[in-house]
Design an enzyme around this catalytic site. Structure first.
Site, PDB file in Angstrom:
ATOM      1  N   HIS A  41     -78.108 -22.467   9.035  1.00  0.00           N
ATOM      2  CA  HIS A  41     -79.453 -22.845   8.592  1.00  0.00           C
ATOM      3  C   HIS A  41     -79.780 -24.263   9.076  1.00  0.00           C
ATOM      4  O   HIS A  41     -80.876 -24.506   9.588  1.00  0.00           O
ATOM      5  CB  HIS A  41     -79.548 -22.765   7.065  1.00  0.00           C
ATOM      6  CG  HIS A  41     -80.884 -23.211   6.538  1.00  0.00           C
ATOM      7  ND1 HIS A  41     -81.991 -22.384   6.527  1.00  0.00           N
ATOM      8  CD2 HIS A  41     -81.301 -24.408   6.045  1.00  0.00           C
ATOM      9  CE1 HIS A  41     -83.031 -23.056   6.048  1.00  0.00           C
ATOM     10  NE2 HIS A  41     -82.630 -24.292   5.737  1.00  0.00           N
TER      11      HIS A  41
ATOM     12  N   CYS B 202     -93.476 -32.164   5.060  1.00  0.00           N
ATOM     13  CA  CYS B 202     -94.611 -31.424   4.478  1.00  0.00           C
ATOM     14  C   CYS B 202     -94.321 -29.931   4.379  1.00  0.00           C
ATOM     15  O   CYS B 202     -94.940 -29.224   3.588  1.00  0.00           O
ATOM     16  CB  CYS B 202     -95.883 -31.681   5.266  1.00  0.00           C
ATOM     17  SG  CYS B 202     -95.703 -31.321   7.007  1.00  0.00           S
TER      18      CYS B 202
END
Lengths: 355, 275
Positions: free
Chosen positions: A99, A50
């Site tokens: 990352h 989400c």
């Protein structure tokens, strides 16, 4: 070509944009196959939650070209004519690896240090692995990411403590009671926060939940959802001797529980410890009840102060986490045994650090 | 090494307890945020040294070393550490050691005071036999259990205060829930009470054939009966009349404080406990 990451997250785009790029779980194998069939990647993992949509890829293409084509793939796959507000980011080489590590550790999450993302990342990786879309580069990078996440969880406090009102309430309950299953909970006022708090208690073992609300229908509805029992709003005090945890969030303009009313109820409860969570504004419970023996009252400010302090502690841990990530990413980018081989080339596929 | 006696070994144990007490201060300052093995390890080392010291004394006397105040105090100290080391195996209770260390250290220092360890002459008021040793061991073990229950009581009061006044330490500290602390306090009190009852129940057998000693005229026996009643009242109030956890914890702390502060004086007054 080194590992590249391209995507968009809660940092870069609002939910109205993110939802247009989300991949349904069932569509992931097909999307991964398309990526490879189009020659964009030799290996790929798609993470779609989400809060983020990201493609981790290893490709034969030069980094710049790979990033441009992966971006176009995302737009084409979702049939999006690039709208204003789409802010995709791309990272390659060492930055891409760092990352990935940050995402795995929850450092890039909306709730700093949350652990749910690690499970989502593992699931995304396993989907790709199961359909044979990973290889030497991504397997190594993801396994390392899971290892780094574990290391950071054990060596730092980035995931320590509760940062939401519901989880703080649970933590407080666990400071009073050894097992929540033996301590009935009453929810007065079926609002969203009280529901979340009750659900958090349920998730930690509480199972006997009573719900009382001015609108009895709403109480019945919530009680059904929580596998509890609805109590008429006029009768909640009659059930009080049974309960040990009270979550109150009515919209009453005055206190519904004060010292004069609670004192006889405490005697009926044989002075067992009582946790009162008052999340209503204006408050439902008179603060003076906290002076009674075995009564522990927390209002919304108290809960938010604890959550805020935990968050502050987590923020203080960011530098330590980043140092571990930099060290691990650096070690992975270095030649496996430069002293033996004397070579300065990076590990195959992981490439050099981006400038 | 003829100069090296069991007291020297006990002194090393007390030094270990002292280190643990100092380290406990740091733990307290840091808010007991992480599970800590160091304090447990230091107390374990102290306990091993103390066991060695007591063993050496026992071998010398060829009986249980419970004949004077030094030996009595070391026995109580040993009991507190031993019980803590057992229940401290459960991580959330491990910080009980941080609360216990100052008490253990203080009792150890008191035991080492000069004059409390006169040479054992064998001329005791009551003939030394197994029953006397059993009586002494049971009562001293009970004081150890009462001591540790008071420590658990202090831990309860500290945690309860932090929860009541919304101190962040209440949620950040690695402490057991207060209902668990109340149970620990209660169980230790029950254990101590049973041991004390068993120890006191032997008195009629010890005084058999000794008409010169009267229970009613011996301050130590009156004191023991008072201590027994005190703990009985505490347990009854808690069990039957739902006395609050805070009052119960204060009761455990105050009762043990009474025992510690009066033990020495009452022994000096007692004709049956002069050595």
């Amino acid at each position: 070509m080194p590992l590249v990451v391209i995507g968009l997250s809660h940092h870069s785009s609002p939910v109205t944009v993110r939802e247009r790029f989300a991949f349904a779980e069932a569509a992931l194998p097909g999307a991964l196959q398309e990526l490879r069939d189009a020659g964009l990647a030799r290996e790929a993992v798609i993470l779609s939650t989400c809060n983020r949509v990201e493609i981790y890829a290893e490709s034969d293409l030069p980094e710049g070209q790979a990033i441009t084509r992966l971006r176009q793939f995302l737009l084409d796959y979702h049939k999006v004519q690039e709208p204003p507000g789409v802010e995709m980011y791309a990272r390659g080489g060492r930055q891409g690896l760092e990352h990935l590590f940050k995402v795995a550790c929850g450092l890039d999450s909306m709730v700093l240090g949350e652990t749910e993302i690690l499970g989502q990342l593992k699931k995304a990786y396993e989907t790709s692995l199961r359909h044979r879309h990973t290889g030497g580069v991504l397997n190594k990078a993801f396994q390392k990411a899971f290892h780094v996440a574990k290391k950071i969880r054990t060596e730092t406090n980035i995931q320590r403590g509760s940062v939401s009102v519901g989880s703080v309430a649970v933590e407080l309950a666990e400071r009073l009671f050894s097992t929540l299953s033996e301590h009935p909970v009453m929810v007065i006022g079926a609002g969203e926060t009280s529901e979340k708090t009750a659900r958090a208690l349920l998730s930690r073992g509480a199972h006997s939940i009573l719900v009382s609300n001015r609108s009895h229908e709403r109480a019945v509805e919530l009680a059904r959802e929580l596998d509890g029992r609805a109590v008429s709003f006029d009768d909640w005090a009659a059930e009080f001797p049974r309960i040990d945890i009270l979550i109150s969030s009515t919209s009453a303009p005055h206190c519904i529980l004060d010292r004069a009313r609670l004192e006889p109820l405490m005697k009926a409860r044989k002075n067992r410890p009582l946790l009162l969570i008052d999340i209503a504004v204006p408050r439902d419970i008179d603060p003076s009840v906290n002076f009674l023996d075995n009564v522990y009252l927390y209002n919304i400010d108290d809960l938010q102060a604890i959550a805020g302090d935990y968050l502050r502690q987590r923020r203080e841990e960011i530098a330590r986490c980043e140092a571990i990530i930099a060290e691990k990413a650096g070690a992975m980018m270095r030649p496996a045994s430069s002293s033996q081989a004397g070579a300065a080339a990076p590990l195959p596929g992981l490439g050099k650090a981006s400038a | 090494m003829s100069w090296w006696t069991d007291r020297h070994v006990f002194l090393l144990a007390v030094i270990a307890y002292g280190l643990s007490a100092v380290y406990s201060l740091f733990l307290w300052r840091k808010g007991f945020r992480k599970d800590d093995y160091i304090n447990y390890g230091v107390l374990l080392a102290g306990m091993i040294l103390q066991t060695k010291a007591m063993f050496m004394r026992g071998l010398t006397l060829k009986e249980c070393p419970v004949h004077n105040l030094y030996e009595a105090m070391t026995f109580v100290d040993w009991t507190i550490v031993a019980v803590y080391l057992v229940i401290g195996l459960w991580p959330p209770v491990r910080y009980l050691g941080a609360f216990a260390a100052p008490v253990i250290f203080a009792i150890g220092v008191f035991a080492l005071m000069p004059g409390l360890d006169p040479a054992h002459t064998g001329l005791t008021p009551l003939a030394a036999n197994d029953l006397v040793s059993l009586h002494a061991a049971l009562t001293l073990l009970s004081y150890g259990a009462f001591g540790l229950s008071s420590v658990a009581g202090v831990m309860y009061l500290s945690q309860e205060h932090d929860l009541k006044f919304h101190k962040l330490r209440a949620v950040f500290a690695v402490m057991p829930p207060i209902d668990r602390l109340e149970k620990i306090t209660s169980r230790l009190l029950w254990a101590g009470f049973v041991l004390l009852t068993a120890g006191l129940a032997l008195i009629p057998f010890l005084l058999k054939g000794r008409p010169e000693f009267h229970v009613a005229s011996d301050p130590k026996m009156i004191w023991s009966a008072l201590v027994w009643c005190l703990y009985l009242a505490l347990l009854v109030l808690h069990g039957r009349f739902a006395q609050s956890g805070r009052k119960f914890a204060w009761g455990a702390v105050a009762s043990f404080a009474f025992v510690v502060l009066t033990f020495w004086g009452v022994n000096l007054l007692s004709p049956t406990h002069k050595f």
